[in-house]
Design a protein around this motif. Structure first.
Motif, PDB file in Angstrom:
ATOM      1  N   UNK A 118       0.737  -1.138  -0.020  1.00  0.00           N
ATOM      2  CA  UNK A 118      -0.165   0.075  -0.121  1.00  0.00           C
ATOM      3  C   UNK A 118       0.715   1.175  -0.077  1.00  0.00           C
ATOM      4  N   UNK A 119       0.213   2.291  -0.516  1.00  0.00           N
ATOM      5  CA  UNK A 119       0.805   3.773  -0.852  1.00  0.00           C
ATOM      6  C   UNK A 119       1.893   3.904  -1.590  1.00  0.00           C
ATOM      7  N   UNK A 120       2.207   2.759  -2.043  1.00  0.00           N
ATOM      8  CA  UNK A 120       3.326   2.606  -3.243  1.00  0.00           C
ATOM      9  C   UNK A 120       2.439   2.804  -4.801  1.00  0.00           C
ATOM     10  N   UNK A 121       3.154   3.369  -5.843  1.00  0.00           N
ATOM     11  CA  UNK A 121       2.721   3.365  -6.956  1.00  0.00           C
ATOM     12  C   UNK A 121       3.450   2.956  -8.119  1.00  0.00           C
ATOM     13  N   UNK A 122       3.067   2.566  -9.454  1.00  0.00           N
ATOM     14  CA  UNK A 122       3.919   2.312 -10.620  1.00  0.00           C
ATOM     15  C   UNK A 122       3.276   3.280 -11.588  1.00  0.00           C
ATOM     16  N   UNK A 123       4.188   3.837 -12.155  1.00  0.00           N
ATOM     17  CA  UNK A 123       3.858   4.848 -13.537  1.00  0.00           C
ATOM     18  C   UNK A 123       3.939   4.070 -14.844  1.00  0.00           C
ATOM     19  N   UNK A 124       2.860   3.804 -15.524  1.00  0.00           N
ATOM     20  CA  UNK A 124       2.663   3.005 -16.692  1.00  0.00           C
ATOM     21  C   UNK A 124       2.727   3.999 -17.866  1.00  0.00           C
ATOM     22  N   UNK A 125       3.589   3.761 -18.949  1.00  0.00           N
ATOM     23  CA  UNK A 125       3.526   4.506 -20.170  1.00  0.00           C
ATOM     24  C   UNK A 125       2.651   3.596 -21.129  1.00  0.00           C
ATOM     25  N   UNK A 126       1.272   3.950 -21.390  1.00  0.00           N
ATOM     26  CA  UNK A 126       0.835   3.117 -22.562  1.00  0.00           C
ATOM     27  C   UNK A 126       1.111   3.868 -23.769  1.00  0.00           C
ATOM     28  N   UNK A 127       1.791   3.364 -24.751  1.00  0.00           N
ATOM     29  CA  UNK A 127       2.264   4.165 -25.816  1.00  0.00           C
ATOM     30  C   UNK A 127       1.256   3.878 -27.104  1.00  0.00           C
ATOM     31  N   UNK A 128       1.007   5.111 -27.414  1.00  0.00           N
ATOM     32  CA  UNK A 128      -0.052   5.432 -28.823  1.00  0.00           C
ATOM     33  C   UNK A 128      -1.088   4.297 -28.729  1.00  0.00           C
ATOM     34  N   UNK A 129      -2.059   4.701 -27.687  1.00  0.00           N
ATOM     35  CA  UNK A 129      -3.096   3.505 -27.808  1.00  0.00           C
ATOM     36  C   UNK A 129      -4.075   3.934 -28.985  1.00  0.00           C
ATOM     37  N   UNK A 130      -4.112   5.125 -29.605  1.00  0.00           N
ATOM     38  CA  UNK A 130      -4.924   5.298 -30.603  1.00  0.00           C
ATOM     39  C   UNK A 130      -4.630   4.569 -32.046  1.00  0.00           C
ATOM     40  N   UNK A 131      -3.311   4.371 -31.938  1.00  0.00           N
ATOM     41  CA  UNK A 131      -2.632   3.711 -33.088  1.00  0.00           C
ATOM     42  C   UNK A 131      -2.588   2.072 -32.897  1.00  0.00           C
ATOM     43  N   UNK A 132      -2.042   1.687 -31.639  1.00  0.00           N
ATOM     44  CA  UNK A 132      -1.479   0.427 -31.353  1.00  0.00           C
ATOM     45  C   UNK A 132      -2.541  -0.302 -30.499  1.00  0.00           C
ATOM     46  N   UNK A 133      -3.772  -0.504 -31.260  1.00  0.00           N
ATOM     47  CA  UNK A 133      -4.971  -1.221 -30.344  1.00  0.00           C
ATOM     48  C   UNK A 133      -5.549  -2.208 -31.092  1.00  0.00           C
ATOM     49  N   UNK A 134      -4.556  -3.035 -32.053  1.00  0.00           N
ATOM     50  CA  UNK A 134      -5.260  -3.810 -33.270  1.00  0.00           C
ATOM     51  C   UNK A 134      -5.767  -5.217 -32.279  1.00  0.00           C
ATOM     52  N   UNK A 135      -4.918  -5.716 -31.241  1.00  0.00           N
ATOM     53  CA  UNK A 135      -5.420  -6.806 -30.828  1.00  0.00           C
ATOM     54  C   UNK A 135      -6.000  -6.477 -29.309  1.00  0.00           C
ATOM     55  N   UNK A 136      -6.936  -5.798 -29.009  1.00  0.00           N
ATOM     56  CA  UNK A 136      -7.440  -5.510 -27.761  1.00  0.00           C
ATOM     57  C   UNK A 136      -6.754  -5.163 -26.839  1.00  0.00           C
ATOM     58  N   UNK A 137      -5.613  -4.308 -27.059  1.00  0.00           N
ATOM     59  CA  UNK A 137      -4.573  -4.103 -26.153  1.00  0.00           C
ATOM     60  C   UNK A 137      -4.829  -3.445 -24.987  1.00  0.00           C
ATOM     61  N   UNK A 138      -5.991  -2.591 -25.108  1.00  0.00           N
ATOM     62  CA  UNK A 138      -6.707  -1.715 -23.799  1.00  0.00           C
ATOM     63  C   UNK A 138      -7.031  -2.751 -22.793  1.00  0.00           C
ATOM     64  N   UNK A 139      -7.452  -4.042 -23.334  1.00  0.00           N
ATOM     65  CA  UNK A 139      -7.599  -4.863 -21.942  1.00  0.00           C
ATOM     66  C   UNK A 139      -6.356  -5.395 -21.444  1.00  0.00           C
ATOM     67  N   UNK A 140      -5.153  -5.250 -22.000  1.00  0.00           N
ATOM     68  CA  UNK A 140      -4.225  -5.540 -21.223  1.00  0.00           C
ATOM     69  C   UNK A 140      -3.764  -4.458 -20.023  1.00  0.00           C
ATOM     70  N   UNK A 141      -4.355  -3.181 -20.617  1.00  0.00           N
ATOM     71  CA  UNK A 141      -3.952  -1.879 -19.644  1.00  0.00           C
ATOM     72  C   UNK A 141      -4.838  -2.097 -18.400  1.00  0.00           C
ATOM     73  N   UNK A 142      -6.063  -2.495 -18.812  1.00  0.00           N
ATOM     74  CA  UNK A 142      -7.107  -2.675 -17.768  1.00  0.00           C
ATOM     75  C   UNK A 142      -6.696  -3.852 -16.603  1.00  0.00           C
ATOM     76  N   UNK A 143      -6.347  -4.927 -17.115  1.00  0.00           N
ATOM     77  CA  UNK A 143      -5.966  -6.124 -16.256  1.00  0.00           C
ATOM     78  C   UNK A 143      -4.586  -5.480 -15.395  1.00  0.00           C
TER      79      UNK A 143
END
Length: 251
Positions: A5-30
């Motif tokens: 708890x009280x720790x965080x991770x910063x995640x860079x999701x690169x170019x989701x508007x271009x690179x989402x051919x295989x449901x990659x937004x689902x990977x970020x949700x998980x």
């Protein structure tokens, strides 16, 4: 509150508007949920085409898959940031790249007959072959106890350098080139793979490997609190069992 708890991770999701051919937004949700369930705050930053990304304060990078056109746009953008991204990788930053994103990691890839320079983050290159490698896929990997299951659909043939470890051994499907018997790559804390469908929902062990590497780098924590993955593992096992029994027809 968990011990993370009280720790965080910063995640860079690169170019989701271009690179989402295989449901990659689902990977970020998980990824987001598996952090939240452990009391770790996910700070997801979407990097868009007009942005100038910085990786100095990033803990985990995700690159999804896209068509050849989108892949070329992304590569051109990231080449301008290559030095900082390379430094992130060499410093042990966690990075996951799927399909087209995986191809970008290497020295070059083919777009039609054009040889396109890649990011040269990992010693690999991608050429092309016929036919396309389209299949359900199962991979045995040291990064997780369960087999990695998913789907692959790629014309590229990816070849690893002598010092790059494959993600794992193909037990069903084609993998990197349909010949070597290997799939994906592991380099420092980089995971590159052709497995999608999307990758993370069916393979919680892969997600946790990346989270653990990011937590170790940032906080010195290399052991994650276990989660109740009964549903996820049941889905993983059901797919594995059906494929091994020959019950799934290929498209």
């Amino acid at each position: 509150m968990t011990r993370h708890g009280k720790r965080s991770l910063r995640i860079a999701h690169l170019y989701p508007e271009l690179l989402n051919l295989y449901g990659d937004s689902g990977n970020i949700l998980v990824l987001r949920k598996r952090l939240e369930w452990r009391g770790i705050i996910p700070e997801v930053v979407e990097v868009h085409v007009d942005d100038r990304p910085s990786f100095a304060d990033v803990d985990l990078v995700f690159i999804g898959g896209g068509s050849d056109r989108e892949q070329k746009i992304v590569c051109d953008k990231l080449l301008a940031e290559r030095a900082e991204l390379k430094a992130f990788v060499e410093d042990g930053g966690a990075l996951a790249a799927v399909c087209g994103g995986y191809q970008l990691l290497g020295e070059s890839y083919l777009m039609g007959d054009e040889k396109v320079p890649g990011l040269s983050l990992v010693d690999l290159y991608t050429d092309r072959g016929d036919p396309r490698l389209i299949s359900n896929i199962v991979v045995e990997s040291r990064i997780c106890e369960q087999p990695i299951v998913g789907y692959e659909n790629h014309g590229g043939r990816t070849h690893l350098g002598p010092d790059v470890e494959p993600l794992g051994k193909v037990v069903y499907g084609h993998g990197n080139d349909g010949v070597s018997g290997f799939e994906g790559c592991l380099y420092h804390n980089v995971v590159g793979t052709y497995v999608h469908g999307p990758l993370f929902p069916k393979n919680p062990g892969v997600v946790d490997y990346l989270i653990a590497r990011a937590m170790e780098r940032k906080y010195g924590i290399d052991e994650l609190e276990p989660l109740d993955d009964a549903v996820e593992l049941s889905a993983n096992k059901a797919m594995y069992d059906r494929l091994m029994a020959g019950e799934v027809e290929e498209q």
